[in-house]
Design a protein around this motif. Structure first.
Motif, mmCIF file in Angstrom:
data_model
loop_
_atom_site.group_PDB
_atom_site.id
_atom_site.type_symbol
_atom_site.label_atom_id
_atom_site.label_comp_id
_atom_site.label_asym_id
_atom_site.label_seq_id
_atom_site.Cartn_x
_atom_site.Cartn_y
_atom_site.Cartn_z
ATOM 1 N N MET A 191 1.028 -1.693 0.502
ATOM 2 C CA MET A 191 0.274 -0.250 0.072
ATOM 3 C C MET A 191 0.690 1.318 0.237
ATOM 4 S SD MET A 191 -3.114 -1.499 2.670
ATOM 5 C CE MET A 191 -4.090 -0.086 2.977
ATOM 6 N N VAL A 192 1.982 1.495 0.834
ATOM 7 C CA VAL A 192 3.082 2.140 1.208
ATOM 8 C C VAL A 192 3.394 2.499 -0.037
ATOM 9 C CG1 VAL A 192 4.916 3.485 1.922
ATOM 10 C CG2 VAL A 192 3.225 2.433 2.882
ATOM 11 N N THR A 193 4.143 1.490 -1.223
ATOM 12 C CA THR A 193 3.932 1.436 -2.901
ATOM 13 C C THR A 193 3.698 2.052 -4.121
ATOM 14 O OG1 THR A 193 5.754 -0.440 -1.897
ATOM 15 C CG2 THR A 193 5.258 -0.355 -4.580
ATOM 16 N N LEU A 194 2.563 1.791 -3.512
ATOM 17 C CA LEU A 194 1.236 1.933 -4.359
ATOM 18 C C LEU A 194 1.291 3.663 -4.132
ATOM 19 C CD1 LEU A 194 -1.197 -1.248 -4.155
ATOM 20 C CD2 LEU A 194 0.195 -0.141 -6.267
ATOM 21 N N ALA A 195 1.020 4.104 -3.530
ATOM 22 C CA ALA A 195 0.898 5.390 -2.304
ATOM 23 C C ALA A 195 1.800 6.047 -3.451
ATOM 24 C CB ALA A 195 0.932 5.607 -1.074
ATOM 25 N N GLY A 196 2.792 5.838 -3.111
ATOM 26 C CA GLY A 196 4.586 6.251 -2.820
ATOM 27 C C GLY A 196 4.312 6.574 -5.074
ATOM 28 N N MET A 197 3.779 5.446 -6.105
ATOM 29 C CA MET A 197 4.021 5.323 -6.914
ATOM 30 C C MET A 197 2.631 6.583 -7.294
ATOM 31 S SD MET A 197 1.927 3.016 -9.868
ATOM 32 C CE MET A 197 0.151 3.482 -8.849
ATOM 33 N N ASP B 173 10.134 5.423 -1.252
ATOM 34 C CA ASP B 173 10.243 3.850 -0.954
ATOM 35 C C ASP B 173 11.538 3.425 -0.118
ATOM 36 O OD1 ASP B 173 11.320 1.841 -3.953
ATOM 37 O OD2 ASP B 173 13.401 3.950 -3.134
ATOM 38 N N GLY B 174 11.532 4.444 1.050
ATOM 39 C CA GLY B 174 12.030 4.082 2.056
ATOM 40 C C GLY B 174 11.815 2.826 2.530
ATOM 41 N N PRO C 63 17.454 6.558 -6.700
ATOM 42 C CA PRO C 63 16.610 7.688 -6.426
ATOM 43 C C PRO C 63 17.487 8.693 -6.004
ATOM 44 C CG PRO C 63 15.876 5.456 -5.155
ATOM 45 C CD PRO C 63 16.868 4.900 -6.054
ATOM 46 N N ALA C 64 18.862 7.982 -5.758
ATOM 47 C CA ALA C 64 19.975 8.687 -5.714
ATOM 48 C C ALA C 64 20.267 9.908 -7.236
ATOM 49 C CB ALA C 64 21.426 7.704 -5.453
ATOM 50 N N GLY C 65 19.587 8.256 -8.422
ATOM 51 C CA GLY C 65 20.239 8.511 -9.726
ATOM 52 C C GLY C 65 19.710 10.097 -9.882
ATOM 53 N N ALA C 66 18.127 9.992 -9.672
ATOM 54 C CA ALA C 66 16.680 11.308 -9.679
ATOM 55 C C ALA C 66 17.411 12.322 -9.006
ATOM 56 C CB ALA C 66 15.825 10.621 -9.064
#
Length: 252
Positions: A24-30, A59-60, A149-152
């Motif tokens: 659910m957290v992953t989908l919220a981040g998306m 994401d973390g 994430p670091a690349g972003a």
């Protein structure tokens, strides 16, 4: 005597709600990353950047929650990777194009595609490597290439500088194009970059680090873009250090 019937089969089809929390957290981040794209299209660039940062925090969190709740799963890993591509490959690319690269036209868009493709390749390589036992030790101390994430965050460095009034990169789209091309190369390279798990702080630096944390909190509310720019430059310094060490191993 044990009874076997609909009640037992029904219980097997039920999953504790806490087991669903990481996904659910992953989908919220998306959703946050996708909303960042919308804000970028509406030219609300500051809000778009903040949403990408929020997606990075989420994401973390999803991985941390999954490990704490022992709710890791294959579908969760794949979902996380797909969300990362959207949040850290597509969203920053669209933001940088709308904010800084649009004057460069088709040339700027080519570099946007290169950045997004590099993020996709980086995530695909990570997915393949994560299943190999011989890469476990390396994953605990180093990454191969700059993580998505670091690349972003590195790709957004010109946006941080422009929003903070340090350098007007919107007047130099070709410089921005070259920069995100460099970041794309760093992501797909086999350069060993340091993982946060491997960082060890000398005791004598604990005090200064705590003091710097207080300053950072102050900058968060007064000069947030400057703080993000400084953090980006610190990480870039670590990447350059890795490059120097890799060159020394190669030619030393």
């Amino acid at each position: 005597m044990k009874r076997f019937g609909p009640r037992n089969s029904d219980s097997l089809d039920r999953v504790p709600v806490l087991q669903l929390l990481p996904n659910m957290v992953t989908l919220a981040g998306m959703c946050v990353g996708l909303t960042s794209i919308r804000f970028a299209m509406d030219e609300r660039f500051g809000a778009a950047v903040v949403l990408i940062l929020l997606a990075a925090v989420m994401d973390g969190l999803d991985g941390l929650i999954a490990r704490r709740l022992q709710a890791t799963s294959e579908i969760g890993a794949q979902l996380d990777s797909l969300s990362d591509f959207l949040c850290f490959g597509v969203a920053p690319a669209v933001l940088i194009y709308k904010f800084l690269l649009a004057p460069a036209g088709s040339l700027g868009w080519i570099f946007v595609l290169v950045f997004a493709a590099a993020t996709c390749l980086r995530l695909a390589r990570f997915n393949v490597m994560s299943g190999k036992a011989q890469d476990v030790d390396t994953a605990n101390t180093h990454f191969l290439g700059v993580p998505a994430p670091a690349g972003a965050m590195l790709g957004l460095l010109p946006a941080f500088a422009t929003l903070g009034g340090v350098v007007a990169f919107d007047q130099a789209p070709l410089v921005v194009a070259v920069w995100i091309g460099i970041v794309a190369v760093l992501m797909i390279s086999k350069l060993r970059t340091l993982s946060p798990k491997a960082i060890r702080v000398p005791r004598r630096l604990i005090g200064p680090i705590m003091f710097a944390t207080v300053i950072g909190i102050g900058l968060t509310f007064s000069r947030p873009w400057l703080l993000l720019l400084v953090l980006d430059l610190v990480y870039l310094g670590l990447v350059l250090r890795s490059l120097i060490e890799a060159r020394g191993r190669l030619f030393g």
